[in-house]
Design a protein around this motif. Structure first.
Motif, PDB file in Angstrom:
ATOM      1  N   ARG A 222       0.827  -1.214   0.000  1.00 39.39           N
ATOM      2  CA  ARG A 222       0.000   0.000   0.000  1.00 39.39           C
ATOM      3  C   ARG A 222       0.864   1.267   0.000  1.00 39.39           C
ATOM      4  O   ARG A 222       0.474   2.304  -0.498  1.00 39.39           O
ATOM      5  CB  ARG A 222      -0.905   0.010   1.235  1.00 39.39           C
ATOM      6  CG  ARG A 222      -2.357  -0.236   0.833  1.00 39.39           C
ATOM      7  CD  ARG A 222      -3.286  -0.007   1.988  1.00 39.39           C
ATOM      8  NE  ARG A 222      -3.655  -1.269   2.595  1.00 39.39           N
ATOM      9  CZ  ARG A 222      -3.598  -1.539   3.879  1.00 39.39           C
ATOM     10  NH1 ARG A 222      -3.195  -0.638   4.748  1.00 39.39           N
ATOM     11  NH2 ARG A 222      -3.958  -2.714   4.327  1.00 39.39           N
ATOM     12  N   ARG A 223       2.040   1.153   0.589  1.00 36.53           N
ATOM     13  CA  ARG A 223       2.911   2.337   0.645  1.00 36.53           C
ATOM     14  C   ARG A 223       3.654   2.560  -0.664  1.00 36.53           C
ATOM     15  O   ARG A 223       3.875   3.683  -1.087  1.00 36.53           O
ATOM     16  CB  ARG A 223       3.905   2.172   1.806  1.00 36.53           C
ATOM     17  CG  ARG A 223       3.226   2.452   3.107  1.00 36.53           C
ATOM     18  CD  ARG A 223       4.032   2.056   4.318  1.00 36.53           C
ATOM     19  NE  ARG A 223       3.400   2.620   5.494  1.00 36.53           N
ATOM     20  CZ  ARG A 223       2.315   2.100   6.080  1.00 36.53           C
ATOM     21  NH1 ARG A 223       1.771   0.995   5.609  1.00 36.53           N
ATOM     22  NH2 ARG A 223       1.787   2.690   7.135  1.00 36.53           N
ATOM     23  N   HIS A 224       4.050   1.457  -1.299  1.00 39.62           N
ATOM     24  CA  HIS A 224       4.840   1.561  -2.539  1.00 39.62           C
ATOM     25  C   HIS A 224       4.688   0.197  -3.218  1.00 39.62           C
ATOM     26  O   HIS A 224       5.130  -0.809  -2.655  1.00 39.62           O
ATOM     27  CB  HIS A 224       6.304   1.825  -2.143  1.00 39.62           C
ATOM     28  CG  HIS A 224       7.188   2.236  -3.258  1.00 39.62           C
ATOM     29  ND1 HIS A 224       7.053   3.422  -3.922  1.00 39.62           N
ATOM     30  CD2 HIS A 224       8.245   1.619  -3.840  1.00 39.62           C
ATOM     31  CE1 HIS A 224       7.992   3.522  -4.844  1.00 39.62           C
ATOM     32  NE2 HIS A 224       8.728   2.428  -4.815  1.00 39.62           N
ATOM     33  N   ALA A 225       4.055   0.187  -4.379  1.00 40.45           N
ATOM     34  CA  ALA A 225       3.640  -1.089  -4.991  1.00 40.45           C
ATOM     35  C   ALA A 225       4.769  -2.130  -5.050  1.00 40.45           C
ATOM     36  O   ALA A 225       5.880  -1.822  -5.495  1.00 40.45           O
ATOM     37  CB  ALA A 225       3.110  -0.828  -6.386  1.00 40.45           C
ATOM     38  N   LEU A 226       4.453  -3.332  -4.597  1.00 38.42           N
ATOM     39  CA  LEU A 226       5.438  -4.419  -4.701  1.00 38.42           C
ATOM     40  C   LEU A 226       5.442  -4.994  -6.121  1.00 38.42           C
ATOM     41  O   LEU A 226       6.452  -5.466  -6.614  1.00 38.42           O
ATOM     42  CB  LEU A 226       5.112  -5.539  -3.704  1.00 38.42           C
ATOM     43  CG  LEU A 226       5.284  -5.205  -2.219  1.00 38.42           C
ATOM     44  CD1 LEU A 226       4.794  -6.355  -1.344  1.00 38.42           C
ATOM     45  CD2 LEU A 226       6.733  -4.894  -1.884  1.00 38.42           C
ATOM     46  N   LYS A 227       4.290  -4.922  -6.745  1.00 37.80           N
ATOM     47  CA  LYS A 227       4.184  -5.455  -8.109  1.00 37.80           C
ATOM     48  C   LYS A 227       5.126  -4.673  -9.025  1.00 37.80           C
ATOM     49  O   LYS A 227       5.137  -3.442  -9.024  1.00 37.80           O
ATOM     50  CB  LYS A 227       2.733  -5.324  -8.600  1.00 37.80           C
ATOM     51  CG  LYS A 227       2.530  -5.993  -9.923  1.00 37.80           C
ATOM     52  CD  LYS A 227       1.081  -6.093 -10.288  1.00 37.80           C
ATOM     53  CE  LYS A 227       1.013  -6.827 -11.623  1.00 37.80           C
ATOM     54  NZ  LYS A 227      -0.311  -7.030 -12.075  1.00 37.80           N
ATOM     55  N   GLY A 228       5.940  -5.420  -9.759  1.00 34.75           N
ATOM     56  CA  GLY A 228       6.852  -4.784 -10.714  1.00 34.75           C
ATOM     57  C   GLY A 228       8.080  -4.156 -10.060  1.00 34.75           C
ATOM     58  O   GLY A 228       8.899  -3.536 -10.729  1.00 34.75           O
ATOM     59  N   SER A 229       8.217  -4.307  -8.734  1.00 34.85           N
ATOM     60  CA  SER A 229       9.343  -3.652  -8.046  1.00 34.85           C
ATOM     61  C   SER A 229      10.560  -4.578  -7.988  1.00 34.85           C
ATOM     62  O   SER A 229      10.466  -5.770  -8.266  1.00 34.85           O
ATOM     63  CB  SER A 229       8.928  -3.295  -6.617  1.00 34.85           C
ATOM     64  OG  SER A 229       8.717  -4.479  -5.888  1.00 34.85           O
ATOM     65  N   SER A 230      11.698  -3.996  -7.618  1.00 38.12           N
ATOM     66  CA  SER A 230      12.867  -4.846  -7.354  1.00 38.12           C
ATOM     67  C   SER A 230      13.085  -4.835  -5.845  1.00 38.12           C
ATOM     68  O   SER A 230      13.143  -3.778  -5.214  1.00 38.12           O
ATOM     69  CB  SER A 230      14.090  -4.351  -8.105  1.00 38.12           C
ATOM     70  OG  SER A 230      14.291  -2.997  -7.830  1.00 38.12           O
ATOM     71  N   ILE A 231      13.171  -6.053  -5.298  1.00 36.13           N
ATOM     72  CA  ILE A 231      13.195  -6.196  -3.832  1.00 36.13           C
ATOM     73  C   ILE A 231      14.511  -6.854  -3.410  1.00 36.13           C
ATOM     74  O   ILE A 231      14.959  -7.823  -4.032  1.00 36.13           O
ATOM     75  CB  ILE A 231      12.021  -7.088  -3.357  1.00 36.13           C
ATOM     76  CG1 ILE A 231      10.683  -6.491  -3.799  1.00 36.13           C
ATOM     77  CG2 ILE A 231      12.044  -7.278  -1.847  1.00 36.13           C
ATOM     78  CD1 ILE A 231       9.461  -7.328  -3.402  1.00 36.13           C
ATOM     79  N   LEU A 232      15.083  -6.315  -2.345  1.00 36.56           N
ATOM     80  CA  LEU A 232      16.285  -6.926  -1.773  1.00 36.56           C
ATOM     81  C   LEU A 232      15.918  -7.496  -0.398  1.00 36.56           C
ATOM     82  O   LEU A 232      15.312  -6.798   0.422  1.00 36.56           O
ATOM     83  CB  LEU A 232      17.391  -5.872  -1.640  1.00 36.56           C
ATOM     84  CG  LEU A 232      18.717  -6.350  -1.050  1.00 36.56           C
ATOM     85  CD1 LEU A 232      19.351  -7.445  -1.914  1.00 36.56           C
ATOM     86  CD2 LEU A 232      19.707  -5.186  -0.916  1.00 36.56           C
ATOM     87  N   VAL A 233      16.287  -8.757  -0.172  1.00 34.31           N
ATOM     88  CA  VAL A 233      15.970  -9.413   1.108  1.00 34.31           C
ATOM     89  C   VAL A 233      17.276  -9.822   1.797  1.00 34.31           C
ATOM     90  O   VAL A 233      17.846 -10.869   1.493  1.00 34.31           O
ATOM     91  CB  VAL A 233      15.078 -10.665   0.888  1.00 34.31           C
ATOM     92  CG1 VAL A 233      14.721 -11.322   2.217  1.00 34.31           C
ATOM     93  CG2 VAL A 233      13.816 -10.299   0.127  1.00 34.31           C
ATOM     94  N   PRO A 234      17.791  -8.983   2.702  1.00 33.58           N
ATOM     95  CA  PRO A 234      19.002  -9.365   3.421  1.00 33.58           C
ATOM     96  C   PRO A 234      18.663 -10.359   4.532  1.00 33.58           C
ATOM     97  O   PRO A 234      17.576 -10.284   5.107  1.00 33.58           O
ATOM     98  CB  PRO A 234      19.500  -8.043   4.008  1.00 33.58           C
ATOM     99  CG  PRO A 234      18.346  -7.110   3.990  1.00 33.58           C
ATOM    100  CD  PRO A 234      17.270  -7.663   3.103  1.00 33.58           C
ATOM    101  N   GLY A 235      19.570 -11.299   4.819  1.00 34.60           N
ATOM    102  CA  GLY A 235      19.315 -12.281   5.880  1.00 34.60           C
ATOM    103  C   GLY A 235      18.105 -13.142   5.571  1.00 34.60           C
ATOM    104  O   GLY A 235      17.246 -13.364   6.419  1.00 34.60           O
ATOM    105  N   ALA A 236      18.069 -13.664   4.342  1.00 34.23           N
ATOM    106  CA  ALA A 236      16.882 -14.413   3.882  1.00 34.23           C
ATOM    107  C   ALA A 236      16.771 -15.793   4.522  1.00 34.23           C
ATOM    108  O   ALA A 236      15.734 -16.439   4.394  1.00 34.23           O
ATOM    109  CB  ALA A 236      16.924 -14.560   2.366  1.00 34.23           C
ATOM    110  N   GLY A 237      17.830 -16.256   5.206  1.00 31.93           N
ATOM    111  CA  GLY A 237      17.803 -17.617   5.747  1.00 31.93           C
ATOM    112  C   GLY A 237      17.614 -18.612   4.606  1.00 31.93           C
ATOM    113  O   GLY A 237      18.156 -18.417   3.514  1.00 31.93           O
TER     114      GLY A 237
END
Ligand SMILES: C[S@@+](CC[C@H](N)C(=O)[O-])C[C@H]1O[C@@H](n2cnc3c(N)ncnc32)[C@H](O)[C@@H]1O
Length: 322
Positions: free
Chosen positions: A87-102
């Motif tokens: 809702r704050r900033h669309a996840l669809k079509g975004s580039s996401i970084l996941v640090p410490g993903a396990g």
């Protein structure tokens, strides 16, 4: 799919958790159930926030008074928290970084939002699980997922991520200033940072070990070192509620050892702007402390911050720019 599981021979516990996550990321009747629960929690959250603020106002560090206050998890399932990101900033079509993903167990639920690409890293390598997660996300959601072993240095260029999303990682970060600075650098100017973290070290269960019973939740802070070590010897690796985590984390000193207030000071110093912060209060823990002056006295003697003692953790949504 069965063939894939057979060949990969993952750690059975990781495999079990991944199977649950796949189910949760796929629309089903469970989603309806979750939606119904979310309606209940919507009202519960508002009531608890007011009630806890009134009751705890004088005990809160002033900087933290701006937060929302929940009783325990307060219905903040991943489904809900990622939707709040979206809702704050669309996840669809975004580039996401996941640090410490396990081993990657939050990735399916993120991929369900159909981002353009997910890049994830962890200092420990879980190659079998990572192959499986990447393949499944490609097949089910058409989302590219890339895992790297290491830290921020494994991620090629800076300033190209819309989101950094980290679950259950900050409480383990030893160099928080470095971690937050790198996070900030890797975000686009209009990028966002979401983190859920806890149990925090000075809170109940901060050692991530379940010793059984509520009264033992502060033992890592007050027990004599020798007695505490004896417990590990007695209980062995089983002390860690079915995983090796507690023993491994405790002896590796894999904690940030930060006070609640310090996390928020560091977010600010790293240049983040808080959009929403939530504290998860453990009211039951606070009641135990109120009713047990000896326990509270021992915590006082160890300089354990008064507020942290009954806090389970936090959720924060922050912007890179105002
Ligand atoms: C409790 S696990 C959480 C894993 C995953 N995010 C989840 O929600 O299941 C914390 C993870 O953070 C990783 N970690 C700790 N410090 C790190 C660092 N400086 N850089 C990358 N990963 C780190 C650990 O190896 C561990 O896998």
């Amino acid at each position: 799919m069965k063939e894939f599981w057979r060949k990969k021979r993952m750690n059975p516990e990781n495999k079990r958790i991944l199977a649950i996550d796949i189910e949760e990321s796929t629309p089903s009747w469970r989603h309806l159930l979750i939606k119904a629960k979310l309606i209940y929690y919507f009202f519960q959250r508002h009531l608890f926030n007011l009630w806890l603020k009134v009751r705890l106002w004088d005990e809160m560090p002033p900087e933290l008074r701006k937060l929302w206050f929940l009783n325990r998890e307060g219905g903040m399932f991943r489904e809900k928290t990622y939707r709040m990101c979206d809702r704050r900033h669309a996840l669809k079509g975004s580039s996401i970084l996941v640090p410490g993903a396990g081993f990657g167990h939050c990735i399916f639920q993120l991929a369900a939002f159909r981002p353009r690409k997910i890049t994830a890293f962890d200092v420990y390598e879980y190659s079998k699980e990572w192959d499986f997660v990447a393949q499944t996300c490609k097949d089910r959601f058409g989302v590219e997922v890339v895992f790297e072993k290491g830290g921020f240095e494994t991620v090629e260029s800076e300033g190209r991520f819309d989101w950094i999303i980290s679950d259950a990682v900050l409480e383990h970060i030893k160099d928080m200033d470095g971690f937050l600075k790198s996070s900030n650098r890797h975000l686009k100017d209009d990028g966002w940072f979401y983190a859920s973290f806890g149990p925090i070290w000075y809170g109940p269960g901060g050692d991530h070990v379940d010793w059984g019973g509520e009264m033992t939740r502060w033992d890592h802070l007050i027990c004599e070192q020798r007695l505490y070590e004896e417990r590990f010897e007695k209980k062995g690796l089983g002390a860690a509620a079915g995983t090796l985590e507690g023993d491994f984390l405790f002896h590796g000193r894999l904690f940030s050892y930060l006070r609640a207030e310090e996390y928020f000071e560091k977010f600010k110093e790293a240049g983040f702007f808080m959009d929403l912060g939530i504290a998860k209060v453990n009211w039951f823990a606070r009641r135990i402390l109120k009713n047990d002056p000896d326990l509270s006295k021992k915590l006082d003697e160890r300089n354990v911050p008064k507020f942290d003692r009954f806090i389970n953790g936090f959720l924060v949504w922050m912007r890179k720019s105002k």
